[in-house]
Scaffold this motif. Sequence first.
Motif, PDB file in Angstrom:
ATOM      1  N   TYR A   1     -20.841  16.019  48.472  1.00 60.20           N
ATOM      2  CA  TYR A   1     -20.611  17.459  48.260  1.00 60.20           C
ATOM      3  C   TYR A   1     -21.023  18.240  49.501  1.00 60.20           C
ATOM      4  N   ASP A   2     -22.185  17.902  50.050  1.00 59.18           N
ATOM      5  CA  ASP A   2     -22.680  18.614  51.227  1.00 59.18           C
ATOM      6  C   ASP A   2     -21.723  18.434  52.401  1.00 59.18           C
ATOM      7  N   LEU A   3     -21.193  17.229  52.554  1.00 60.12           N
ATOM      8  CA  LEU A   3     -20.248  16.957  53.638  1.00 60.12           C
ATOM      9  C   LEU A   3     -18.998  17.824  53.491  1.00 60.12           C
ATOM     10  N   LEU A   4     -18.482  17.921  52.268  1.00 57.12           N
ATOM     11  CA  LEU A   4     -17.273  18.708  52.029  1.00 57.12           C
ATOM     12  C   LEU A   4     -17.545  20.207  52.189  1.00 57.12           C
ATOM     13  N   LEU A   5     -18.683  20.660  51.664  1.00 55.43           N
ATOM     14  CA  LEU A   5     -19.005  22.087  51.733  1.00 55.43           C
ATOM     15  C   LEU A   5     -19.108  22.577  53.169  1.00 55.43           C
ATOM     16  N   ARG A   6     -19.576  21.702  54.074  1.00 53.56           N
ATOM     17  CA  ARG A   6     -19.712  22.098  55.471  1.00 53.56           C
ATOM     18  C   ARG A   6     -18.364  22.317  56.143  1.00 53.56           C
ATOM     19  N   GLN A   7     -17.281  21.805  55.536  1.00 53.13           N
ATOM     20  CA  GLN A   7     -15.948  21.950  56.119  1.00 53.13           C
ATOM     21  C   GLN A   7     -15.216  23.189  55.622  1.00 53.13           C
ATOM     22  N   ILE A   8     -15.809  23.912  54.666  1.00 54.30           N
ATOM     23  CA  ILE A   8     -15.125  25.033  54.022  1.00 54.30           C
ATOM     24  C   ILE A   8     -15.878  26.331  54.315  1.00 54.30           C
ATOM     25  N   PRO A   9     -15.198  27.364  54.793  1.00 59.31           N
ATOM     26  CA  PRO A   9     -15.878  28.653  55.020  1.00 59.31           C
ATOM     27  C   PRO A   9     -16.549  29.147  53.737  1.00 59.31           C
TER      28      PRO A   9
ATOM     29  N   LEU B   1     -13.018  20.660  46.070  1.00 63.41           N
ATOM     30  CA  LEU B   1     -13.562  20.827  47.422  1.00 63.41           C
ATOM     31  C   LEU B   1     -12.725  20.080  48.453  1.00 63.41           C
ATOM     32  N   THR B   2     -12.270  18.867  48.111  1.00 67.82           N
ATOM     33  CA  THR B   2     -11.437  18.116  49.050  1.00 67.82           C
ATOM     34  C   THR B   2     -10.132  18.858  49.328  1.00 67.82           C
ATOM     35  N   LEU B   3      -9.512  19.375  48.276  1.00 74.44           N
ATOM     36  CA  LEU B   3      -8.273  20.126  48.462  1.00 74.44           C
ATOM     37  C   LEU B   3      -8.523  21.369  49.306  1.00 74.44           C
ATOM     38  N   GLY B   4      -9.607  22.088  49.028  1.00 72.74           N
ATOM     39  CA  GLY B   4      -9.928  23.270  49.816  1.00 72.74           C
ATOM     40  C   GLY B   4     -10.125  22.932  51.282  1.00 72.74           C
ATOM     41  N   MET B   5     -10.854  21.842  51.558  1.00 67.45           N
ATOM     42  CA  MET B   5     -11.083  21.421  52.941  1.00 67.45           C
ATOM     43  C   MET B   5      -9.763  21.145  53.652  1.00 67.45           C
ATOM     44  N   LEU B   6      -8.836  20.449  52.969  1.00 67.41           N
ATOM     45  CA  LEU B   6      -7.566  20.089  53.596  1.00 67.41           C
ATOM     46  C   LEU B   6      -6.667  21.313  53.795  1.00 67.41           C
ATOM     47  N   LEU B   7      -6.647  22.217  52.819  1.00 65.21           N
ATOM     48  CA  LEU B   7      -5.859  23.438  52.978  1.00 65.21           C
ATOM     49  C   LEU B   7      -6.386  24.271  54.140  1.00 65.21           C
ATOM     50  N   HIS B   8      -7.709  24.290  54.294  1.00 68.81           N
ATOM     51  CA  HIS B   8      -8.303  25.025  55.410  1.00 68.81           C
ATOM     52  C   HIS B   8      -7.829  24.449  56.740  1.00 68.81           C
ATOM     53  N   LYS B   9      -7.782  23.124  56.830  1.00 66.79           N
ATOM     54  CA  LYS B   9      -7.338  22.486  58.072  1.00 66.79           C
ATOM     55  C   LYS B   9      -5.841  22.703  58.310  1.00 66.79           C
ATOM     56  N   ALA B  10      -5.082  22.919  57.229  1.00 62.10           N
ATOM     57  CA  ALA B  10      -3.645  23.174  57.358  1.00 62.10           C
ATOM     58  C   ALA B  10      -3.353  24.664  57.545  1.00 62.10           C
ATOM     59  N   ASP B  11      -4.402  25.487  57.569  1.00 65.33           N
ATOM     60  CA  ASP B  11      -4.260  26.934  57.730  1.00 65.33           C
ATOM     61  C   ASP B  11      -3.457  27.541  56.586  1.00 65.33           C
ATOM     62  N   ILE B  12      -3.687  27.032  55.378  1.00 63.29           N
ATOM     63  CA  ILE B  12      -3.070  27.569  54.172  1.00 63.29           C
ATOM     64  C   ILE B  12      -4.119  28.389  53.436  1.00 63.29           C
ATOM     65  N   PRO B  13      -3.872  29.657  53.121  1.00 61.13           N
ATOM     66  CA  PRO B  13      -4.889  30.495  52.478  1.00 61.13           C
ATOM     67  C   PRO B  13      -5.256  29.986  51.087  1.00 61.13           C
ATOM     68  N   PHE B  14      -6.537  30.020  50.760  1.00 61.88           N
ATOM     69  CA  PHE B  14      -7.013  29.521  49.466  1.00 61.88           C
ATOM     70  C   PHE B  14      -8.347  30.149  49.122  1.00 61.88           C
ATOM     71  N   ASP B  15      -8.704  30.079  47.844  1.00 54.04           N
ATOM     72  CA  ASP B  15     -10.033  30.447  47.366  1.00 54.04           C
ATOM     73  C   ASP B  15     -10.397  29.483  46.245  1.00 54.04           C
ATOM     74  N   ILE B  16     -11.683  29.126  46.177  1.00 54.56           N
ATOM     75  CA  ILE B  16     -12.193  28.235  45.136  1.00 54.56           C
ATOM     76  C   ILE B  16     -13.104  29.034  44.215  1.00 54.56           C
ATOM     77  N   TYR B  17     -12.863  28.924  42.908  1.00 49.04           N
ATOM     78  CA  TYR B  17     -13.651  29.643  41.907  1.00 49.04           C
ATOM     79  C   TYR B  17     -14.346  28.623  41.005  1.00 49.04           C
ATOM     80  N   GLU B  18     -15.677  28.681  40.964  1.00 43.46           N
ATOM     81  CA  GLU B  18     -16.487  27.708  40.226  1.00 43.46           C
ATOM     82  C   GLU B  18     -17.342  28.429  39.194  1.00 43.46           C
TER      83      GLU B  18
END
Length: 451
Positions: A100-108, A33-50
Amino acid sequence: MEINPAVTFKHDRSVMYSKRPRVVIVGAGLGGLTLGMLLHKADIPFDIYERAIEVKPLGKHVSAIKMCNEQRGLEFSIDFEGHEEEFGANGYMITRPALYDLLLRQIPKERIHLGKKALTMDQGGNGVLVRFSDGTEAEGDILVGADGPYSAVRQGIYAKLKKAGTLPPSDMLPLPFSTVCLVGQTRPLTPEEFPDIAQEQCQLRRTIGTDKMYSWSTYNTAQNTVAYFLIQFLTGESSKENDSFKNSEFGPEAVLAMCEEVKDFPVISGGDHKYTMADLFAWTNKEHISKFMLEEKVFKTWYHCRAVLVGDACHKLNPAGGVGPANAVQDAIVLANLINGLPFHPIAEEIKEAFKAYQDERMPWVKDAHKISQSHKTMVGHSLASNAARYVSKHMPTWLFNRIQARAFSYRPQVAFLPLAEDNGRVRPAPQPSMSVKGPVEFEEVTTYTV
């Protein structure tokens, strides 16, 4: 996209999905989640699969770890006062659901895909392909395994390296474990129910069992709950009994059985109440109690070709030291800096070099963290070494304790492509090579000449 492992390092920038590399993250833990949040802020395309169907779910300042006995008495305290002056910030206890909730709020929301259990992966010079148990697939340019100690991504990487005869022998060995952990968190309580709730600071109390192979800890949170975790130290026989569960979480029956075994353990509330663990269990939703194996290992191999590991997938640390989650987050910060620093349409060799820089920066600090977790595990244990460790901690000279703290907290990595946090600590931050990595736009500006 066609993946052909036989052309692992074929240099072809034209087949990239986008200008920036598309990142496939397997695992929605703290590292993922932290990596996803940072990639989102860097405008790097990503997807997380859980693999889970939901992501299970801020803090109070903690100034000391209070080592207690079964008579609810204080043996000694490991104090952390002065951290803000020394290192620029105090330490805080934050519950995992709140973080977790804090990080999830930063990710589409559309970037996180649940119920996706990774089965196989392929990678080559042109990209990566992951297949999931529901028959779907994910394609990208970089694959990140943030999927825990029994990482499917790591197993895929190691299978290829083992076949090629290049996997270190130690990485072939199974994860060793010697402890089991029971964790939970109560509903919000009142100061009348649990007096520690009224304290402004977090009261972190650790109790060492006198004649039982357990230690247990409790702490009050900013949400007025009490979080707790118990560590069972396994013998040869009890280790065999738990061995069949080591590849997954324990089921509800095993959780309830362990709760029954430890229900009479004394708990310190900060008042006159003579509570036991049974009281904490009664205040807890049973779905919020979990039982886990505590494996411990730092793997030597963290990446191969276009795939890389973070967090527990490459270093599983005993939670007695409380350094596992922090190191997963630090992994994500350094890896995000280096992915952001990749040139547009990076080739496989450039991605591999970024992964090497990531492991080179993180490995020494992870090894230090492993030593810290080992020392804390020893301190709450029941061996002669445990008694010696507690004696040393209780009588350690202030100058030596400060020196140990300075080393542990000097590594304070920051995100290179976001505004930097002001660091006013007396102990200066340790060097962070990934901070000097520039994004591709900045790189092009430096190397573009006007004719």
